[in-house]
Design an enzyme around this catalytic site. Structure first.
Site: not given
Ligand SMILES: CC(C)(COP(=O)(O)OP(=O)(O)OC[C@H]1O[C@@H](n2cnc3c(N)ncnc32)[C@H](O)[C@@H]1OP(=O)(O)O)[C@@H](O)C(=O)NCCC(=O)NCCS
Length: 161
Positions: A105, A117
């Site tokens: 998250e 990411y």
């Protein structure tokens, strides 16, 4: 430079908690990092040639999946590839234990982390509205509020980027 990534040790916690406090709105406490040792969660602490901690991550097993709980690089050491090195270490661990997916998250405003990411192949798979608290920003005059969380996932049957 000679870098090592080794599991968190009790003697690392002071430095790790200090880096955490510099880099997060709602930092984990030293006690939270001690819990990581008690729970036996997976961790990686990146040290330079002088054995100074430059970054770390904490992850946990969630059934068939792996979940990244936190990753942080010292503010003076960002943008030198350490975040990517830490993520690659975690990916190696998750693949080795046969995890199906890696989840995380991230604050919707955290562009550096989201770029990292995405560079590794993560995709946004969901959103939690108003999930994180957001402190007031005295410089811009923005009052305290809430911020969305993006859920990101990387299936682990592909290539490491
Ligand atoms: C997110 C964080 C861990 C990245 O660590 P880092 O060591 O600076 O990242 P790297 O140098 O390995 O960068 C890898 C890639 O991430 C992206 N990236 C990193 N910092 C960036 C920035 N400031 N702006 C845009 N993209 C960025 C880039 O795609 C970069 O690849 P490139 O250098 O080839 O362009 C670091 O900024 C940090 O600790 N932030 C505060 C804590 C935090 O937000 N953690 C994430 C919680 S979910």
């Amino acid at each position: 430079m000679d870098l090592t990534i080794t599991p968190l040790m009790a003697s690392d916690i002071g430095q790790v908690a200090a880096i955490e406090a510099m880099q997060h709105h709602a930092p984990w406490s030293a006690a939270s990092f001690s819990d990581v040792l008690r729970q036996g969660w997976h961790s990686g602490v990146l040290k330079d040639a002088n054995h100074t901690i430059q970054g770390y991550y904490i992850a946990m097993t969630a059934g068939d999946d792996e979940e990244l709980l936190t990753i942080t690089v010292h503010p003076d050491a960002v943008r030198q590839g350490y975040g990517k090195r830490l993520m690659q270490d975690l990916l190696g661990h998750a693949r080795q234990r046969g995890a199906a997916r890696l989840f995380l998250e991230v604050r919707a405003s955290n562009a550096p982390a989201i770029r990292l990411y995405e560079q590794l192949g993560f995709k946004i798979t969901g959103m939690r509205k108003n999930y994180y608290s957001l402190p007031a920003n005295l410089q811009t005059g923005t009052p305290a509020g809430r911020e969305d969380a993006l859920l990101m996932c990387l299936p682990l049957n592909g290539e490491i980027h």
